[in-house]
Motif scaffolding. Structure first.
Motif, short mmCIF file in Angstrom:
data_model
loop_
_atom_site.label_atom_id
_atom_site.label_comp_id
_atom_site.label_asym_id
_atom_site.label_seq_id
_atom_site.Cartn_x
_atom_site.Cartn_y
_atom_site.Cartn_z
N CYS A 258 88.48 1.39 -93.92
CA CYS A 258 87.19 1.81 -93.38
C CYS A 258 86.53 2.87 -94.25
CB CYS A 258 87.36 2.30 -91.94
SG CYS A 258 87.74 0.95 -90.81
N GLY A 259 87.12 3.17 -95.40
CA GLY A 259 86.47 4.04 -96.37
C GLY A 259 85.51 3.24 -97.24
N SER A 260 85.57 1.90 -97.13
CA SER A 260 84.64 1.05 -97.88
C SER A 260 83.75 0.30 -96.90
CB SER A 260 85.42 0.04 -98.74
OG SER A 260 85.89 -1.02 -97.93
N LEU A 265 83.00 -3.08 -92.07
CA LEU A 265 82.38 -4.21 -91.36
C LEU A 265 83.43 -5.18 -90.84
CD1 LEU A 265 79.35 -4.78 -93.76
CD2 LEU A 265 79.25 -3.93 -91.41
N GLN A 266 84.47 -5.42 -91.67
CA GLN A 266 85.54 -6.33 -91.23
C GLN A 266 86.23 -5.75 -89.99
OE1 GLN A 266 87.86 -6.58 -94.83
NE2 GLN A 266 86.19 -7.63 -95.88
N ALA A 267 86.49 -4.45 -90.02
CA ALA A 267 87.16 -3.81 -88.88
C ALA A 267 86.29 -3.90 -87.64
CB ALA A 267 87.46 -2.35 -89.21
N THR A 268 84.98 -3.73 -87.82
CA THR A 268 84.06 -3.80 -86.68
C THR A 268 84.13 -5.17 -86.02
OG1 THR A 268 82.64 -2.19 -87.75
CG2 THR A 268 81.64 -3.48 -86.00
N VAL A 269 84.13 -6.21 -86.84
CA VAL A 269 84.21 -7.57 -86.28
C VAL A 269 85.57 -7.78 -85.60
CG1 VAL A 269 84.22 -10.03 -86.84
CG2 VAL A 269 82.57 -8.50 -87.95
#
Ligand code: UTP
Length: 297
Positions: A258-260, A265-269
């Motif tokens: 989540c530093g990138s 965005l992937q984590a959010t999904v």
């Protein structure tokens, strides 16, 4: 039985340049994954692992972080008046016991190793955990808890490790492995951000560590390493082959960087889809998006 790990250091003094302009006024760790800031995921993981003392290494402009863990009497009163008990309970997870949380300042962003070193007087002479809140790990058993349990058996220094694609190795600290047994890896070398093609393995270190005070002593001696920063990797590598050796721990779970931006965005999904209250809406939206794109081809 090895000494219990009850202290954790959260280095949050970085500049967060990859998220500018947002991080001009919002600390990266306050950015929201679904409905909780990154730092809340890190604190929950630490609590699950039995951590009792939380040490934040902060810097100028991170006041929002300190406020986040403060009580909010006015807000609580309002919610109570309106009978919003579920929200009150949610709010409670952000409260910290008086004295359980400490803040030290890193006056200049001189790297992760330097940030950890700034916490030395609060750690004293016991093993401690380090959690980088921008690495979020989704796992049945929280990542640090897995590590603390393994550490209780084996002691020494432990770094969370995961396989990365060959072309990504130069972005990580990489382990040189002597042998492995189950999830544990005996480490014989560590290199921070190796030149492409020179990495000793594809086993990368991510932001969870259990370290011995000797690593702090090593940090005392280190000036600067790769990128002109004081690298934590170098100080940990200094313990290889000593009575406090270094182990990699292949954790169970999925790590999101989540530093990138892409990782966030992937984590959010992924975290959105994992939530019962959001899954159907989000899943429907994504399916529609892909069906629309396929039809347009
Ligand atoms: P990063 O390498 O992600 O750096 O730090 P950064 O400054 O946070 O972000 P970018 O690269 O500019 O976008 C990894 C972790 O180490 C902390 C950061 O806060 C983050 O949790 N850190 C880094 C410090 O506390 N101090 C530093 O000097 C450097």
């Amino acid at each position: 039985m090895k000494k219990k790990v009850t202290k954790a250091v959260f280095p949050v003094a970085g500049l967060g340049t990859r998220f500018l302009p947002a991080t001009k006024s919002i600390p990266k760790e306050i950015m929201t994954l679904v409905d909780r800031p990154l730092i809340q995921y890190a604190i929950d993981e630490a609590r699950a692992a039995g951590i009792k003392e939380f040490i934040f290494v902060t810097s100028r402009g991170k006041n929002a972080l300190e406020d986040y863990f403060d009580h909010a009497p006015q807000l609580e009163q309002e919610l109570r008046k309106k009978g919003k008990n579920a929200l009150l309970e949610t709010l409670k997870t952000t409260n910290m016991e008086s004295g359980a949380i400490a803040y030290v300042r890193q006056h200049k962003a001189m790297g992760l190793g330097h940030a950890v070193w700034c916490a030395r007087n609060l750690i004293a002479n016991e093993p401690f955990a380090v959690i980088l809140p921008d690495d979020v790990v989704a796992a049945d058993k929280p990542c640090l808890q897995q590590m603390v349990e393994a550490h209780a058996e084996i002691g020494g220094n432990m770094v969370a490790a995961m396989e990365v694609p060959e072309d990504k190795a130069s972005s990580y600290g990489i382990l040189d492995c002597a042998s492995s047994e189950g999830r544990l890896v005996n480490v014989k070398g560590m290199v921070e951000k190796p030149e492409p093609g020179t990495q000793p393995s594809n086993l990368a270190v991510i932001g969870r560590y259990i370290l011995t005070p000797n690593v702090l002593r090593n940090l005392n001696k280190i000036k600067t390493g790769t990128g002109g920063e004081v690298q934590l990797t170098d100080a940990i590598a200094g313990q290889i082959g000593t009575d406090d050796p270094v182990h990699g721990y292949r954790f169970e779970g999925t790590r999101y960087d989540c530093g990138s931006k892409a990782g966030f965005l992937q984590a959010t999904v992924a975290f959105g889809l994992a939530r019962e209250d959001l899954h159907d809406d989000l899943d429907g939206y994504l399916r529609g998006l892909y069906a629309g794109a396929a039809a347009a081809q």
